[in-house]
Write an enzyme that holds these catalytic residues in place. Sequence first.
Site, PDB file in Angstrom:
ATOM      1  CB  THR A  83      -1.009   0.042   0.996  1.00 24.63           C
ATOM      2  OG1 THR A  83      -1.866  -1.222   1.163  1.00 24.63           O
ATOM      3  CG2 THR A  83      -1.906   1.250   1.451  1.00 24.63           C
ATOM      4  CG  HIS A 126      -1.526  -6.697  -1.575  1.00 27.16           C
ATOM      5  ND1 HIS A 126      -0.650  -5.792  -0.844  1.00 27.16           N
ATOM      6  CD2 HIS A 126      -2.731  -6.460  -0.478  1.00 27.16           C
ATOM      7  CE1 HIS A 126      -1.082  -5.246   0.022  1.00 27.16           C
ATOM      8  NE2 HIS A 126      -2.230  -5.640   0.316  1.00 27.16           N
TER       9      HIS A 126
END
Length: 478
Positions: free
Chosen positions: A73, A353
Amino acid sequence: MLWSASLCVVFLVPSLGVPVDRYSTKGQQKLLLISFDGFRWDYDRDVDTPNLDTMARDGVKASYVTPPFLTVTSPTHFTLLTGRYIENHGVIHNMWFDVNTGEKVPYYATQFKTEWWDNGTLPIWITAQRQGLRTGSLHFPGTQPRYQGESQTVKDVEPGFYNYKNETKWRQNVDKVMETWFGEMDLDFVSLYFGEPDGVGHKYGPDSPERREMVGQVDRTVGYIRSSAEHNGLADSLNIIITADHGMSNVYRNGLVKEITLSKIPGFSFGDVSFHLLDYGPAGMLLPKPGMLETVYKALKGAHPHLHVFKKEEIPERLHFANNNRILPIILFSDPGYVINGFFPVQFNAGEHGFDNVEMDMKPFFRAVGPAFQKNLEVGPFETVNIYPLMCHILGIMPESNDGHLDVTKHMLVSATEDRPQDFRRNVSVGLAAVGGCLVVVVAVLVSFHAFKKETNYRGSEGSVRPGSKEESPQTAL
């Protein structure tokens, strides 16, 4: 005189090919950058998304975009704000860490570590303000710190333990941005962050009904954002870019695969490592103790068929994840479906991810709409480093040094098909008129010069000054 005429032409003819800068929108068009964390490129394929579909018809849709590696992120969001690969902007992880003390702090606490973010690269907020614009940021990663002592005109950082799923809060945040920030405060650029569908993707997996339900909430919010822009009189001036930081992939567990646990690898010992970042998904970094780099590297290299191990100077150049002192000497990442555990598994997410950015599961979506963008245009994939120069162009500001290129995205713009051909014809006309005007002046000067010369010669033949007299022959200054 002929030399003067030639010089005039040399300087003016190039103006035929140099466009007059009529594409700057500084102070004329506003821009809203929105990130829906973890929205994978294909999430609209198994859910009815009428508002995203309408946005695509009214603007531009990319098949997908490619984030930088490491696909997590904070680093990928800072790439959106700077146009730089992660090795170049230095925000290399979600977590701030200190290899000397062994201290690590989680994602939220890292948002308040100014030294982690302010390390030489300016985000678009500060660049825009230095060029006369007003900016704001709501919940976007990197919002809290000051950069070279400067901050956004206005900012809002989410409180601790914030409920990223609350749709009522989402609408309140949209109202704040549209009514107060763009409306009352007349900001030029705002970045707005939503923490979903990343959360449900982690907890339930990208193929879950919970994720599909959250995509429906995202779509409703997109509709609310656009109707709010219309309601607040922003439709003719506000450009909206919606994208994400990364995608999401299913994690294999429950005996389906042989998991990657470093402590179980023969020849590897945590006693040979002085610091590590592990247990946070499919990527990790190790700092071996002095003299132990080769031992650690050889023990891990090839130890698991789905574990990739690199010395940082050997990592593929396409990943742009080596040339920064914050990156540790050994970098690990796994294939989709696998996560890297240290001593034993400590997290059990259904989705993750952080994988190689070449993997399709890591690709985010991209939509754009507004007066700067063409309508009903679908474009091919591009890297997210190219969103930064596009935003600078729309805002009419000079970008900082970055790794993107406007050439990659300029075909999305209305100016690519409408303004530029008209302006080129206008520039030709202006250039020809300038050259013609210059030639007229040169001809007039030549005529005057020859007339003057003829008159001088005539006077000289009628009444020449005798040699030795104090009066000198008249001189013409050229």
